[in-house]
Design a protein around this motif. Structure first.
Motif, PDB file in Angstrom:
ATOM      1  N   THR A   1       0.860  -1.183   0.000  1.00  0.00           N
ATOM      2  CA  THR A   1       0.000   0.000   0.000  1.00  0.00           C
ATOM      3  C   THR A   1       0.898   1.236   0.000  1.00  0.00           C
ATOM      4  N   PRO A   2       0.529   2.232  -0.786  1.00  0.00           N
ATOM      5  CA  PRO A   2       1.358   3.442  -0.843  1.00  0.00           C
ATOM      6  C   PRO A   2       1.332   4.175   0.493  1.00  0.00           C
ATOM      7  N   ASP A   3       2.485   4.742   0.824  1.00  0.00           N
ATOM      8  CA  ASP A   3       2.629   5.493   2.080  1.00  0.00           C
ATOM      9  C   ASP A   3       2.921   6.948   1.734  1.00  0.00           C
ATOM     10  N   PRO A   4       1.880   7.767   1.491  1.00  0.00           N
ATOM     11  CA  PRO A   4       2.129   9.149   1.081  1.00  0.00           C
ATOM     12  C   PRO A   4       2.835   9.966   2.154  1.00  0.00           C
ATOM     13  N   VAL A   5       2.587   9.675   3.405  1.00  0.00           N
ATOM     14  CA  VAL A   5       3.237  10.432   4.480  1.00  0.00           C
ATOM     15  C   VAL A   5       4.731  10.117   4.501  1.00  0.00           C
TER      16      VAL A   5
END
Length: 117
Positions: free
Chosen positions: A3-7
């Protein structure tokens, strides 16, 4: 699949940006012994190009006029030689004037402000 981790991505980008800014801040521009920037200013470059153009234009105009006079009077190479000499002298005079104006402005501390005549 991950899952992408934008933070986390944003934190890494901010960290990289901070390191780049710190690295750029450490680089000093080369300086002359008198503390000025090295390299030519825009004004110096424009004076150099003006001198070049004045010299070439004087030779071309003088050569063309001499060639034209030779063709008109039938006095082959004399007018051409005289025209080239006069063109060289005129180009050198115009170049000298441009350099003198620049030198006067630089002596007054106005290296960037004035335009050439």
């Amino acid at each position: 699949m991950e899952t992408p981790d934008p933070v986390g991505d944003r934190r890494r980008v901010d960290d990289l940006d901070a390191r780049l800014k710190a690295a750029r801040g450490k680089v000093e521009k080369p300086q002359h012994n008198d503390g000025q920037r090295s390299g030519m200013s825009h004004r110096q470059t424009s004076v150099a190009y003006r001198v070049l153009v004045d010299m070439i234009a004087g030779l071309l105009v003088g050569g063309f006029l001499g060639y034209w006079l030779d063709r008109w009077l039938g006095s082959a190479p004399f007018a051409l030689v005289i025209g080239l000499l006069v063109g060289f002298v005129a180009g050198a005079y115009n170049a000298w004037r441009a350099i003198r104006v620049y030198s006067d402005a630089a002596a007054k501390g106005d290296d960037e402000g004035r335009r050439l005549p």
